[in-house]
Design a protein around this motif. Structure first.
Motif, short mmCIF file in Angstrom:
data_model
loop_
_atom_site.label_atom_id
_atom_site.label_comp_id
_atom_site.label_asym_id
_atom_site.label_seq_id
_atom_site.Cartn_x
_atom_site.Cartn_y
_atom_site.Cartn_z
N LYS A 8 -86.20 -48.78 34.88
CA LYS A 8 -86.14 -50.22 34.66
C LYS A 8 -85.85 -50.96 35.95
O LYS A 8 -86.02 -52.16 36.04
N TYR A 9 -85.32 -50.24 36.93
CA TYR A 9 -84.92 -50.93 38.15
C TYR A 9 -86.12 -51.28 38.98
O TYR A 9 -86.80 -50.44 39.54
N ARG A 10 -86.38 -52.52 39.02
CA ARG A 10 -87.40 -53.01 39.92
C ARG A 10 -87.15 -54.49 40.02
O ARG A 10 -86.61 -55.09 39.09
N PRO A 11 -87.48 -55.08 41.13
CA PRO A 11 -87.30 -56.52 41.23
C PRO A 11 -88.26 -57.17 40.24
O PRO A 11 -89.46 -57.19 40.46
N PHE A 12 -87.74 -57.60 39.12
CA PHE A 12 -88.55 -58.13 38.03
C PHE A 12 -89.64 -59.09 38.50
O PHE A 12 -90.79 -58.94 38.21
N CYS A 13 -89.19 -60.10 39.25
CA CYS A 13 -90.09 -61.19 39.59
C CYS A 13 -91.22 -60.71 40.50
O CYS A 13 -92.27 -61.32 40.56
N PHE A 14 -90.99 -59.63 41.21
CA PHE A 14 -91.99 -59.22 42.19
C PHE A 14 -92.99 -58.23 41.61
O PHE A 14 -93.98 -57.91 42.23
N GLY A 261 -84.29 -59.09 48.11
CA GLY A 261 -83.44 -59.35 46.95
C GLY A 261 -82.70 -60.67 47.11
O GLY A 261 -82.76 -61.54 46.25
N ASP A 264 -84.81 -63.82 47.15
CA ASP A 264 -85.15 -64.34 45.83
C ASP A 264 -83.99 -65.15 45.23
O ASP A 264 -84.20 -66.25 44.70
N ARG A 333 -83.34 -64.32 32.54
CA ARG A 333 -84.36 -63.95 33.52
C ARG A 333 -85.74 -64.38 33.05
O ARG A 333 -85.89 -64.90 31.95
N CYS A 354 -81.50 -65.60 37.62
CA CYS A 354 -80.60 -64.53 38.07
C CYS A 354 -79.17 -65.04 38.05
O CYS A 354 -78.95 -66.24 37.99
#
Lengths: 406, 166
Positions: A8-14, A261, A264, A333, A354
């Protein structure tokens, strides 16, 4: 294969920008992620590297996102933004050319003045946001998003061909230099000693060709993506490490490298849009609360792509509008649904959000039906089956600190 | 294995050049710490999603691994399950939020939630500073007949991490 916590870890927006872009900028083989000329520097500084818009970029360094974020607000941080697309537009019809693509009055820019603007499509949607500067060296300096580099270049190239076919004089060149953003209240202290001009003569949204810490052929533009006073410096690639090292070892203030990070979270607090999240080809500048970008002269001429729809929306209000939200508790988010206060009516969707390191509350932005866009309006935002109370809040969340001499 | 580790530890201490009295104290403290530490290691079981569980007499304590907290970065908000919630193995049992992302926690085994770590409401970063001890997330009465064969012991988890970290 990996799911759960790490998966699940990923920069959501990117996430949507992870696709590889085709470009021969810097060194990379086809299909491989590209690296900026500062990649080794980042790794040596303990960067955690992630794929972003076809590049291997630092998402954070050893101290972590929160410390990096707060350091930019308090002191000064440096971001490697060499992945962004820098383009030079030459030719005597360059301003006319740029005006055919954007909503800005390019003809009206003073020498060395720049502005944020947007490429629009025929429906008034935003193709990308960009900064256009009218250099006193007789060309336009254009910086646009890395994630849109391919389509921006294709878009500009197509128009260039059309212009040239009609006998007009315009020529595009990709500028393959490093680009460093130096941002924060101590920027002046650490940068001034390395400059051959006075930073007080460079107000927000102006640009100058300069020598920076001995490196010839740099361009310093007073702009940024943090809400703080800052500059972006275009530096010939072979000098980038030296200039960065000089800045990092400044005795005037503590300088830290800052990853994507914190970039953003800083831009979110500053109320600035991330292309692909908060604005895209389905949102117009009016809906995005960026009506101020549509220059008066251009409104009068109504000659930019999508003018009919955009001007109509300016006159009679759009059906949805981008606003900010503040809330506490569970962080809000992107993609969260927004409801009226009684929870009955679906009124919009969050586009990014965020926990705010500066304010210690949750900040987000998104689109709501225009009737709910007034500051202070109470709404509910759904996160994991829970309804969170949120207030429509004036942007920016953190006051900006640009250098605008009175 | 635990016993030999302790022995090795004490041996080093007794051959070092420290005054006798402090030697004794140091060796005692070290033995104590080494013992409880290795006991934790021996009992802790991991999932391939990086949660851990320690089960003692049918009571389980759940948390996330050190590798997971490193990957997540600074935790600013922890959502724990409601008391009394009945969980099946791999049910979403909570969420950890950093500035950058929200990450779900999956229950390593089934059972009924009996306690949540209330400290995490005001100190969510305990998950970072002490993922295996103070940063535990919740406790549960492990469902009867639970099979922990699918879970990894410390050694197997270490080997598993080797396969995903290059």
């Amino acid at each position: 294969m990996m799911v759960g916590i790490i998966g699940k870890y990923r920069p959501f927006c990117f996430h949507h920008l992870y696709k590889t872009i085709k470009s021969n900028r810097f060194s990379s083989k086809a299909g491989e992620l590209k690296r900026t000329c500062l990649y080794d520097f980042h790794v040596a500084e303990g960067a955690k590297i992630v794929p972003f818009a076809g590049w291997e970029m630092p998402v954070q360094y050893k101290s972590g996102i929160i410390k990096e974020h707060l350091h930019v607000r308090k002191e000064v941080g440096i971001f490697d933004v060499s992945h962004m697309l820098q383009t030079r537009v030459d030719g005597k019809d360059r301003k006319k050319f740029m005006e055919s693509l954007v909503v800005l009055d390019v003809e009206d820019l003073k020498p060395n003045q720049g502005s944020l603007t947007v490429f629009t499509n025929e429906k008034g949607g935003i193709i990308d946001d960009l900064i256009v500067s009218n250099t006193s060296e007789g060309y336009l300096y254009v910086v646009s998003n890395a994630g849109c580099a391919d389509k921006d270049m294709a878009h500009m190239k197509a128009k260039e061909a059309e212009f040239q076919k009609n006998g007009l004089d315009v020529k595009l060149t990709t500028i393959e230099t490093a680009l460093l953003a130096v941002q924060g209240p101590s920027m002046k202290k650490v940068l001034q000693p390395g400059l051959d001009f006075d930073l007080n003569s460079l107000p927000f949204m102006t640009t100058i060709s300069a020598k920076v810490f001995g490196a010839e052929g740099c361009r310093v533009t007073r702009c940024g993506y943090t809400g703080e006073d800052g500059v972006e410096i275009s530096i010939p690639s072979n000098c980038a490490v030296d200039v960065l090292s000089s800045l990092m070892s400044s005795p005037k203030a503590p300088v830290q490298l800052i990853g994507l990070g914190a970039r953003d979270s800083l831009r979110l607090e500053a109320g600035l849009c991330l292309y692909g999240n908060d604005i895209d080809e389905t949102t117009t500048p009016v809906e995005a609360n960026l009506t101020w970008l549509v220059s008066k002269g251009r409104r009068a001429k109504a000659d930019f792509p999508g003018a009919e729809i955009i001007l109509q929306q300016i006159k009679s209000k759009p059906t949805k509008r981008r606003v900010g939200f503040t809330s506490t508790g569970i962080p809000v988010r992107g993609h969260a649904k927004i409801y009226s206060q009684d929870g009955k009516e679906l009124i919009g969707e969050v586009t990014s959000g965020c926990p705010s390191p500066s304010l210690n509350i949750n900040v987000s932005m998104g689109y709501v039906k225009t009737a709910y866009a007034k500051n202070g309006t109470k709404v509910k935002i759904e996160v994991r089956q829970k309804m969170i109370d949120a207030d429509v809040t004036k942007l920016p969340f953190v006051p900006s600190n640009y250098f605008i001499p009175s | 294995m635990a016993a030999s580790a302790i022995r090795k530890f004490s041996l080093t201490l007794f051959t070092s050049k420290v005054p006798f009295s402090s030697k004794v104290i140091a060796s005692f403290q070290c033995q104590k710490r080494a013992f409880s530490f290795s006991k934790c290691l021996a009992d802790r079981l991991y999932t391939d999603k990086h949660e851990w569980i320690v089960i003692v007499n049918g009571k389980g304590t759940v948390g996330i691994s050190n590798y997971a907290q490193e990957q997540l970065g600074e935790i600013v908000y922890v959502e724990t399950p409601a008391l009394g919630t009945t969980l099946n193995p791999q049910d979403v049992s909570g969420c950890l939020e950093s500035v950058k992302a929200a990450s779900e926690v999956y229950s390593p085994v089934g059972g009924t939630v009996t306690e949540v770590n209330s400290k995490l409401a005001s100190e969510p970063a305990l998950v970072n500073s002490s993922p295996l001890l103070e940063g535990w997330l919740y406790k549960l009465d492990v469902a009867p007949g639970t099979n922990t064969k699918e879970l990894m012991n410390e050694e197997a988890y270490k080997a598993f991490l080797e396969t995903i970290v290059h």
